[in-house]
Motif scaffolding. Sequence first.
Motif, PDB file in Angstrom:
ATOM      1  N   VAL A 179      42.103  41.073  29.689  1.00 29.72           N
ATOM      2  CA  VAL A 179      41.848  41.916  28.509  1.00 29.72           C
ATOM      3  C   VAL A 179      41.106  43.216  28.811  1.00 29.72           C
ATOM      4  N   TRP A 180      40.682  43.436  30.044  1.00 31.26           N
ATOM      5  CA  TRP A 180      39.799  44.571  30.333  1.00 31.26           C
ATOM      6  C   TRP A 180      40.416  45.910  29.947  1.00 31.26           C
ATOM      7  N   TRP A 181      41.731  46.005  29.982  1.00 29.87           N
ATOM      8  CA  TRP A 181      42.480  47.249  29.758  1.00 29.87           C
ATOM      9  C   TRP A 181      42.627  47.609  28.286  1.00 29.87           C
ATOM     10  N   ASP A 182      42.358  46.677  27.377  1.00 33.04           N
ATOM     11  CA  ASP A 182      42.697  46.789  25.965  1.00 33.04           C
ATOM     12  C   ASP A 182      41.828  47.832  25.270  1.00 33.04           C
ATOM     13  N   LEU A 202      34.431  31.210  22.476  1.00 34.33           N
ATOM     14  CA  LEU A 202      34.156  29.868  22.980  1.00 34.33           C
ATOM     15  C   LEU A 202      34.018  29.812  24.496  1.00 34.33           C
ATOM     16  N   ALA A 203      34.603  30.771  25.211  1.00 29.46           N
ATOM     17  CA  ALA A 203      34.514  30.780  26.676  1.00 29.46           C
ATOM     18  C   ALA A 203      34.660  32.206  27.167  1.00 29.46           C
ATOM     19  N   TYR A 204      34.012  32.493  28.299  1.00 29.64           N
ATOM     20  CA  TYR A 204      34.010  33.837  28.877  1.00 29.64           C
ATOM     21  C   TYR A 204      34.248  33.726  30.376  1.00 29.64           C
ATOM     22  N   HIS A 205      35.371  34.305  30.846  1.00 31.97           N
ATOM     23  CA  HIS A 205      35.770  34.194  32.252  1.00 31.97           C
ATOM     24  C   HIS A 205      35.636  35.545  32.950  1.00 31.97           C
ATOM     25  N   VAL A 206      35.131  35.515  34.171  1.00 32.89           N
ATOM     26  CA  VAL A 206      34.933  36.757  34.914  1.00 32.89           C
ATOM     27  C   VAL A 206      35.589  36.698  36.293  1.00 32.89           C
ATOM     28  N   CYS A 207      36.001  37.860  36.741  1.00 32.01           N
ATOM     29  CA  CYS A 207      36.512  38.117  38.093  1.00 32.01           C
ATOM     30  C   CYS A 207      36.626  39.629  38.180  1.00 32.01           C
ATOM     31  N   ASP A 208      37.584  40.164  38.928  1.00 34.81           N
ATOM     32  CA  ASP A 208      37.748  41.611  38.967  1.00 34.81           C
ATOM     33  C   ASP A 208      39.210  41.949  39.240  1.00 34.81           C
ATOM     34  N   TRP A 209      39.562  43.204  38.937  1.00 32.35           N
ATOM     35  CA  TRP A 209      40.939  43.702  39.121  1.00 32.35           C
ATOM     36  C   TRP A 209      40.969  44.575  40.371  1.00 32.35           C
ATOM     37  N   ARG A 210      41.608  44.032  41.398  1.00 30.84           N
ATOM     38  CA  ARG A 210      41.665  44.720  42.681  1.00 30.84           C
ATOM     39  C   ARG A 210      42.614  45.922  42.647  1.00 30.84           C
ATOM     40  N   LEU A 236      49.553  37.366  40.058  1.00 25.11           N
ATOM     41  CA  LEU A 236      49.004  36.068  39.668  1.00 25.11           C
ATOM     42  C   LEU A 236      47.828  35.657  40.541  1.00 25.11           C
ATOM     43  N   SER A 237      47.973  35.789  41.845  1.00 27.46           N
ATOM     44  CA  SER A 237      47.004  35.166  42.761  1.00 27.46           C
ATOM     45  C   SER A 237      46.312  36.170  43.681  1.00 27.46           C
ATOM     46  N   ASP A 238      45.963  37.341  43.118  1.00 30.06           N
ATOM     47  CA  ASP A 238      45.180  38.303  43.901  1.00 30.06           C
ATOM     48  C   ASP A 238      44.067  38.892  43.048  1.00 30.06           C
ATOM     49  N   ARG A 239      43.369  38.024  42.343  1.00 27.42           N
ATOM     50  CA  ARG A 239      42.206  38.473  41.599  1.00 27.42           C
ATOM     51  C   ARG A 239      41.078  38.828  42.560  1.00 27.42           C
ATOM     52  N   GLY A 240      40.227  39.730  42.126  1.00 24.02           N
ATOM     53  CA  GLY A 240      39.112  40.137  42.962  1.00 24.02           C
ATOM     54  C   GLY A 240      37.823  39.419  42.604  1.00 24.02           C
ATOM     55  N   MET A 241      36.950  39.298  43.592  1.00 20.01           N
ATOM     56  CA  MET A 241      35.581  38.862  43.339  1.00 20.01           C
ATOM     57  C   MET A 241      34.877  39.927  42.509  1.00 20.01           C
ATOM     58  N   MET A 242      34.003  39.490  41.635  1.00 22.25           N
ATOM     59  CA  MET A 242      33.275  40.434  40.789  1.00 22.25           C
ATOM     60  C   MET A 242      32.591  41.498  41.654  1.00 22.25           C
ATOM     61  N   GLY A 243      32.810  42.754  41.272  1.00 21.27           N
ATOM     62  CA  GLY A 243      32.244  43.862  42.021  1.00 21.27           C
ATOM     63  C   GLY A 243      33.192  44.469  43.029  1.00 21.27           C
ATOM     64  N   ASP A 244      34.346  43.838  43.249  1.00 18.54           N
ATOM     65  CA  ASP A 244      35.323  44.349  44.219  1.00 18.54           C
ATOM     66  C   ASP A 244      36.480  45.059  43.546  1.00 18.54           C
ATOM     67  N   GLY A 245      36.360  45.358  42.259  1.00 25.98           N
ATOM     68  CA  GLY A 245      37.459  45.990  41.539  1.00 25.98           C
ATOM     69  C   GLY A 245      36.962  46.991  40.518  1.00 25.98           C
ATOM     70  N   VAL A 246      37.769  47.185  39.462  1.00 26.65           N
ATOM     71  CA  VAL A 246      37.520  48.281  38.530  1.00 26.65           C
ATOM     72  C   VAL A 246      37.077  47.825  37.136  1.00 26.65           C
ATOM     73  N   ILE A 247      36.920  46.523  36.905  1.00 28.30           N
ATOM     74  CA  ILE A 247      36.518  46.059  35.577  1.00 28.30           C
ATOM     75  C   ILE A 247      35.041  46.363  35.335  1.00 28.30           C
ATOM     76  N   GLU A 248      34.749  46.892  34.158  1.00 24.15           N
ATOM     77  CA  GLU A 248      33.364  47.218  33.795  1.00 24.15           C
ATOM     78  C   GLU A 248      32.679  45.943  33.274  1.00 24.15           C
ATOM     79  N   LEU A 249      32.252  45.128  34.209  1.00 21.70           N
ATOM     80  CA  LEU A 249      31.789  43.787  33.872  1.00 21.70           C
ATOM     81  C   LEU A 249      30.541  43.788  32.994  1.00 21.70           C
ATOM     82  N   LYS A 250      29.563  44.572  33.348  1.00 22.05           N
ATOM     83  CA  LYS A 250      28.331  44.571  32.557  1.00 22.05           C
ATOM     84  C   LYS A 250      28.578  45.111  31.143  1.00 22.05           C
TER      85      LYS A 250
END
Length: 292
Positions: free
Chosen positions: A199-202, A218-226, A233-247
């Motif tokens: 949903v980060w792009w929305d 009800l639930a909050y999932h985190v990772c990053d967009w490489r 499907l199977s190349d998600r990034g570790m948090m901080g290794d991509g472009v999602i504004e996590l904070k």
Amino acid sequence: MRDFTQDHRWLSINTATVRKQQGAEVPLPRIIDQCAERGIRAISPWRDQVAAAGLEATARQLRAHGVALSGYCRGGFFPAADAAGLRAALDDNRRAIDEAKTLDAACLVLVVGALPGALEGTPHYTDLARARAEVFDGIAASLEYARQVGMPLAIEPLHPMQAADRACINTLEQALDICDALDAQRTGALGVALDVYHVWWDPKLQQQIARAGKERLLAYHVCDWRLPTRDLLSDRGMMGDGVIELKKIRQWVEAAGFAGYAEVEIFSALDWWQRTGEETLATCIARHRSVV
């Protein structure tokens, strides 16, 4: 916003993140032990892993370690080619609800499904509106039983790239429209699992998170967009290794009332699944404190 820098009490590990270590499948009991050894207080396991380990044995191990479930993966996949398939999907979701209840999960995550047969390469039909109608009806039917046993259902909207094969609910707005139609009283029985990867792009994300509010989140999932993403499907990034504004996204989520776990869910065939579980979990803890 909560301070995550001092500890990892609000970190959860979706077991997909470490189900493969150094390229090999790792059984769920070992993953639970690894998390407990590192003071990780919650996980979200997958049904096939629980089935392999045994439902009651898994429940006992979780209780022994004092490990909670931030969610249970997964129900859904409601659309089908015919009436028999629709009934089978409802039966399977009823079993998933019972399993989640036995494990005392916070919610059952719904990956709702899309064009039946598409995952195998040959969809039985291509009417996306029909698939969405079957999803709505399937959630409505499953919600009736879920209410009886007290297991909240969390619709997880998936990125539009997976609209054909995995989930035809692709925005938080779509998911919340279903919630409003089926649970207008906002009882907490039906809500959403918000995965930043999807949903980060929305452009409506902040608005829709506020609309969701505490009762629906009800639930909050985190990772990053490489960048580049080598596999969708199977190349998600570790948090901080991509472009999602996590904070920024967590700030929106917590402003809406969410106070649960930040659940790390990383599918990473080319990177993290090739590492040891010890390295992956240590990195999850460090990034939870620094960038989530």
